[in-house]
Design an enzyme around this catalytic site. Structure first.
Site, PDB file in Angstrom:
ATOM      1  N   HIS A   1       7.687 -24.476   9.257  1.00  0.00           N
ATOM      2  CA  HIS A   1       6.592 -25.064  10.031  1.00  0.00           C
ATOM      3  C   HIS A   1       5.217 -24.728   9.469  1.00  0.00           C
ATOM      4  O   HIS A   1       4.301 -25.536   9.574  1.00  0.00           O
ATOM      5  CB  HIS A   1       6.652 -24.587  11.490  1.00  0.00           C
ATOM      6  CG  HIS A   1       7.773 -25.214  12.270  1.00  0.00           C
ATOM      7  ND1 HIS A   1       7.863 -25.144  13.644  1.00  0.00           N
ATOM      8  CD2 HIS A   1       8.868 -25.922  11.857  1.00  0.00           C
ATOM      9  CE1 HIS A   1       8.958 -25.781  14.050  1.00  0.00           C
ATOM     10  NE2 HIS A   1       9.589 -26.253  12.983  1.00  0.00           N
ATOM     11  N   ASN A   2       5.064 -23.519   8.919  1.00  0.00           N
ATOM     12  CA  ASN A   2       3.731 -23.071   8.509  1.00  0.00           C
ATOM     13  C   ASN A   2       3.498 -23.128   7.002  1.00  0.00           C
ATOM     14  O   ASN A   2       2.391 -22.866   6.528  1.00  0.00           O
ATOM     15  CB  ASN A   2       3.461 -21.645   9.012  1.00  0.00           C
ATOM     16  CG  ASN A   2       3.806 -21.470  10.475  1.00  0.00           C
ATOM     17  OD1 ASN A   2       4.713 -20.704  10.822  1.00  0.00           O
ATOM     18  ND2 ASN A   2       3.150 -22.210  11.355  1.00  0.00           N
TER      19      ASN A   2
ATOM     20  N   ARG B   1      -0.307 -30.279  10.768  1.00  0.00           N
ATOM     21  CA  ARG B   1      -0.909 -29.097  11.388  1.00  0.00           C
ATOM     22  C   ARG B   1      -1.365 -28.098  10.327  1.00  0.00           C
ATOM     23  O   ARG B   1      -2.413 -27.460  10.456  1.00  0.00           O
ATOM     24  CB  ARG B   1       0.089 -28.447  12.350  1.00  0.00           C
ATOM     25  CG  ARG B   1       0.342 -29.322  13.568  1.00  0.00           C
ATOM     26  CD  ARG B   1       1.550 -28.905  14.357  1.00  0.00           C
ATOM     27  NE  ARG B   1       1.820 -29.861  15.431  1.00  0.00           N
ATOM     28  CZ  ARG B   1       3.007 -30.018  16.008  1.00  0.00           C
ATOM     29  NH1 ARG B   1       4.045 -29.302  15.613  1.00  0.00           N
ATOM     30  NH2 ARG B   1       3.169 -30.914  16.959  1.00  0.00           N
TER      31      ARG B   1
ATOM     32  N   ARG C   1       7.169   0.317   8.303  1.00  0.00           N
ATOM     33  CA  ARG C   1       7.372   1.182   9.458  1.00  0.00           C
ATOM     34  C   ARG C   1       7.988   0.423  10.631  1.00  0.00           C
ATOM     35  O   ARG C   1       8.215   0.994  11.698  1.00  0.00           O
ATOM     36  CB  ARG C   1       6.027   1.784   9.902  1.00  0.00           C
ATOM     37  CG  ARG C   1       5.438   2.739   8.881  1.00  0.00           C
ATOM     38  CD  ARG C   1       4.018   3.145   9.255  1.00  0.00           C
ATOM     39  NE  ARG C   1       3.447   4.069   8.284  1.00  0.00           N
ATOM     40  CZ  ARG C   1       2.137   4.296   8.159  1.00  0.00           C
ATOM     41  NH1 ARG C   1       1.269   3.672   8.939  1.00  0.00           N
ATOM     42  NH2 ARG C   1       1.698   5.132   7.237  1.00  0.00           N
TER      43      ARG C   1
ATOM     44  N   ASP D   1       0.882  -1.168   0.000  1.00  0.00           N
ATOM     45  CA  ASP D   1       0.000   0.000   0.000  1.00  0.00           C
ATOM     46  C   ASP D   1       0.922   1.222   0.000  1.00  0.00           C
ATOM     47  O   ASP D   1       2.143   1.086  -0.200  1.00  0.00           O
ATOM     48  CB  ASP D   1      -1.026  -0.027   1.157  1.00  0.00           C
ATOM     49  CG  ASP D   1      -0.398   0.168   2.528  1.00  0.00           C
ATOM     50  OD1 ASP D   1       0.848   0.277   2.621  1.00  0.00           O
ATOM     51  OD2 ASP D   1      -1.153   0.208   3.520  1.00  0.00           O
ATOM     52  N   HIS D   2       0.350   2.410   0.218  1.00  0.00           N
ATOM     53  CA  HIS D   2       1.165   3.630   0.199  1.00  0.00           C
ATOM     54  C   HIS D   2       2.204   3.635   1.318  1.00  0.00           C
ATOM     55  O   HIS D   2       3.244   4.269   1.200  1.00  0.00           O
ATOM     56  CB  HIS D   2       0.250   4.857   0.330  1.00  0.00           C
ATOM     57  CG  HIS D   2      -0.641   4.792   1.526  1.00  0.00           C
ATOM     58  ND1 HIS D   2      -1.761   3.977   1.554  1.00  0.00           N
ATOM     59  CD2 HIS D   2      -0.567   5.379   2.746  1.00  0.00           C
ATOM     60  CE1 HIS D   2      -2.333   4.096   2.737  1.00  0.00           C
ATOM     61  NE2 HIS D   2      -1.630   4.930   3.481  1.00  0.00           N
TER      62      HIS D   2
ATOM     63  N   CYS E   1       2.935  -3.383   4.023  1.00  0.00           N
ATOM     64  CA  CYS E   1       2.161  -2.184   4.385  1.00  0.00           C
ATOM     65  C   CYS E   1       2.906  -1.512   5.533  1.00  0.00           C
ATOM     66  O   CYS E   1       4.106  -1.774   5.710  1.00  0.00           O
ATOM     67  CB  CYS E   1       0.708  -2.527   4.716  1.00  0.00           C
ATOM     68  SG  CYS E   1       0.450  -3.623   6.122  1.00  0.00           S
ATOM     69  N   GLY E   2       2.254  -0.665   6.281  1.00  0.00           N
ATOM     70  CA  GLY E   2       2.960   0.036   7.358  1.00  0.00           C
ATOM     71  C   GLY E   2       3.487  -0.921   8.409  1.00  0.00           C
ATOM     72  O   GLY E   2       4.649  -0.871   8.800  1.00  0.00           O
ATOM     73  N   THR E   3       2.613  -1.799   8.867  1.00  0.00           N
ATOM     74  CA  THR E   3       2.991  -2.763   9.908  1.00  0.00           C
ATOM     75  C   THR E   3       3.097  -4.200   9.400  1.00  0.00           C
ATOM     76  O   THR E   3       3.666  -5.054  10.088  1.00  0.00           O
ATOM     77  CB  THR E   3       1.916  -2.787  11.009  1.00  0.00           C
ATOM     78  OG1 THR E   3       0.669  -3.162  10.397  1.00  0.00           O
ATOM     79  CG2 THR E   3       1.776  -1.438  11.683  1.00  0.00           C
ATOM     80  N   GLY E   4       2.480  -4.480   8.268  1.00  0.00           N
ATOM     81  CA  GLY E   4       2.369  -5.856   7.762  1.00  0.00           C
ATOM     82  C   GLY E   4       1.140  -6.559   8.320  1.00  0.00           C
ATOM     83  O   GLY E   4       0.742  -7.614   7.821  1.00  0.00           O
TER      84      GLY E   4
ATOM     85  N   ARG F   1       5.039 -33.766  11.130  1.00  0.00           N
ATOM     86  CA  ARG F   1       3.983 -33.275  12.022  1.00  0.00           C
ATOM     87  C   ARG F   1       3.567 -31.846  11.685  1.00  0.00           C
ATOM     88  O   ARG F   1       2.421 -31.459  11.915  1.00  0.00           O
ATOM     89  CB  ARG F   1       4.424 -33.389  13.490  1.00  0.00           C
ATOM     90  CG  ARG F   1       5.568 -32.499  13.892  1.00  0.00           C
ATOM     91  CD  ARG F   1       5.983 -32.743  15.350  1.00  0.00           C
ATOM     92  NE  ARG F   1       6.985 -31.798  15.811  1.00  0.00           N
ATOM     93  CZ  ARG F   1       8.283 -31.869  15.520  1.00  0.00           C
ATOM     94  NH1 ARG F   1       8.741 -32.855  14.752  1.00  0.00           N
ATOM     95  NH2 ARG F   1       9.144 -30.979  15.980  1.00  0.00           N
ATOM     96  N   HIS F   2       4.498 -31.080  11.116  1.00  0.00           N
ATOM     97  CA  HIS F   2       4.161 -29.695  10.788  1.00  0.00           C
ATOM     98  C   HIS F   2       3.170 -29.640   9.621  1.00  0.00           C
ATOM     99  O   HIS F   2       2.256 -28.821   9.608  1.00  0.00           O
ATOM    100  CB  HIS F   2       5.430 -28.905  10.469  1.00  0.00           C
ATOM    101  CG  HIS F   2       6.403 -28.923  11.609  1.00  0.00           C
ATOM    102  ND1 HIS F   2       6.119 -28.354  12.824  1.00  0.00           N
ATOM    103  CD2 HIS F   2       7.640 -29.489  11.724  1.00  0.00           C
ATOM    104  CE1 HIS F   2       7.136 -28.542  13.648  1.00  0.00           C
ATOM    105  NE2 HIS F   2       8.068 -29.230  13.002  1.00  0.00           N
TER     106      HIS F   2
HETATM  107  C1  RB5 Z   1      -1.860   2.695   6.577  1.00  0.00           C
HETATM  108  O1  RB5 Z   1      -1.827   3.885   7.297  1.00  0.00           O
HETATM  109  C2  RB5 Z   1      -1.688   1.523   7.520  1.00  0.00           C
HETATM  110  O2  RB5 Z   1      -2.820   1.366   8.306  1.00  0.00           O
HETATM  111  C3  RB5 Z   1      -1.399   0.241   6.746  1.00  0.00           C
HETATM  112  O3  RB5 Z   1      -0.281   0.424   5.951  1.00  0.00           O
HETATM  113  C4  RB5 Z   1      -1.113  -0.985   7.579  1.00  0.00           C
HETATM  114  O4  RB5 Z   1      -0.145  -0.751   8.540  1.00  0.00           O
HETATM  115  C5  RB5 Z   1      -2.282  -1.691   8.104  1.00  0.00           C
HETATM  116  O5  RB5 Z   1      -2.182  -2.739   8.746  1.00  0.00           O
END
Ligand code: RB5
Length: 146
Positions: free
Chosen positions: A98-99, A136, A109, A8-9, A65-68, A132-133
């Site tokens: 495992h996943n 699951r 960020r 995203d942005h 994204c910002g946090t993923g 085993r993984h």
């Molecule tokens: C955008 O501001 C932010 O919410 C997005 O990038 C993301 O972190 C959402 O989970």
């Protein structure tokens, strides 16, 4: 090996770095956007990437994204997809071992570029351990049936 990538942005500033990292290793990368820094909604790009990975057997995805967090939540809504939010090489290794994650998510960020490089390297070089993984993972996929 083919990777689909979308952001995203709040993740787009890392997109070219990741694309170069992969293409320099001879990996094919398809960029699903966005293609400018305008504000967009991460679920739109998570869905696009997750569906591309699902339709192209054996392919992988990267969502930034910002946090993923938003990308991983949204991508995991697409049937058949296991998207893992990773913060370091260890979590990226486990996401594959495992996943059996097909999509790697992380936050622009949250991670510095050095960590991004080690996360991608771990994701690329780790194979599922099976056994085993895998059982699951099968249980996870069964949840989608209900
Ligand atoms: C955008 O501001 C932010 O919410 C997005 O990038 C993301 O972190 C959402 O989970």
């Amino acid at each position: 090996m083919k990777f689909y990538i979308a952001t995203d942005h709040a993740g787009i500033a890392y997109k070219d770095f990741v694309k170069d990292l992969l293409t320099n290793k001879g990996i094919e990368v398809e960029d699903l956007g966005p293609y400018n820094t305008d504000r967009v909604d991460y679920p739109d790009y998570a869905e696009k990437c997750a569906k591309a990975v699902r339709e192209d057997a054996g392919s992988f995805g990267i969502l930034i994204c910002g946090t993923g967090i938003g990308m991983s939540i949204a991508a995991n809504k697409v049937k058949g997809i296991r998207a893992a939010l990773c913060h370091d090489a260890y979590t990226a290794t486990m996401a594959r071992a495992h996943n059996e994650a097909q999509i790697l998510c992380f936050g622009q960020r949250v991670l510095g570029l050095g960590t991004v490089e080690s996360v991608i390297e771990a994701f690329l070089t780790t194979q599922p351990e099976g056994g085993r993984h895998s059982k699951r993972v099968e249980k996870i996929m069964k949840i989608e049936e209900n």
